[in-house]
Design an enzyme around this catalytic site. Structure first.
Site: not given
Length: 172
Positions: A57-58, A31, A118, A61-62
């Protein structure tokens, strides 16, 4: 170039045990790599900060990555862009989604590029390899929500916006 490769390696390490929700449970790293590719290949974006932020980017968050860690490894600007596109996981999912819609017009142009890429990648994935348990209604609702988010990003990159519109035309 070295910084972009460093970001790719960092993202791969942080997402190494994560899988996407598609039927094949594809590696999650696909991704962020797809985002960077959309920006660089399809959008002709050459800004290293944007490409690094797309790859990262994640991570906040993840994974267990912190903004301070990104700042120490990649600098204030890249960490800032990633921070701008990171959802507050302490909020309920419907609230987070509405916050993205509300927040999109107010983030930096670099963060808007990452957010736009995204949404393009997420819609492509939803069309070609959706989560197995998602109903047609849920897929349509996601497309509709993505349109609302991207409405706040319009003007940042007409070429990528046209690409988003092409992907939206494939709404289930």
């Amino acid at each position: 170039m070295a910084l972009i490769l460093q970001a790719a390696l960092f993202a791969a390490e942080r997402h190494q045990n994560q899988r996407r929700k598609d039927a094949n449970a594809s590696p999650y790293i696909n991704h962020p790599l797809a985002l960077a590719s959309v920006l660089a290949v399809e959008g002709a974006v050459v800004d290293a900060e944007v490409l690094c932020a797309a790859l990262l980017h994640d991570t906040i968050e993840d994974t267990d990555t912190t903004v301070e860690e990104l700042r120490s490894l990649f600098g204030d600007k890249i960490a800032g862009i990633v921070g701008e596109v990171t959802d507050d996981k302490s909020l309920a999912k419907p609230v987070r989604k509405e916050e993205q819609v509300r927040h999109a017009p107010h983030i930096s142009a670099k963060a808007q590029l990452v957010k736009l890429a995204d949404k393009i990648c997420n819609l492509r994935d939803l069309h070609s390899s959706p989560p197995a348990h998602w109903s047609i209604e849920r897929k349509r609702a996601y497309f509709d929500w993505a349109v609302r988010v991207v409405a706040g990003l319009r003007g940042v990159h007409p070429g990528l916006e046209a690409l988003f519109d092409q992907v939206c035309a494939k709404r289930p």
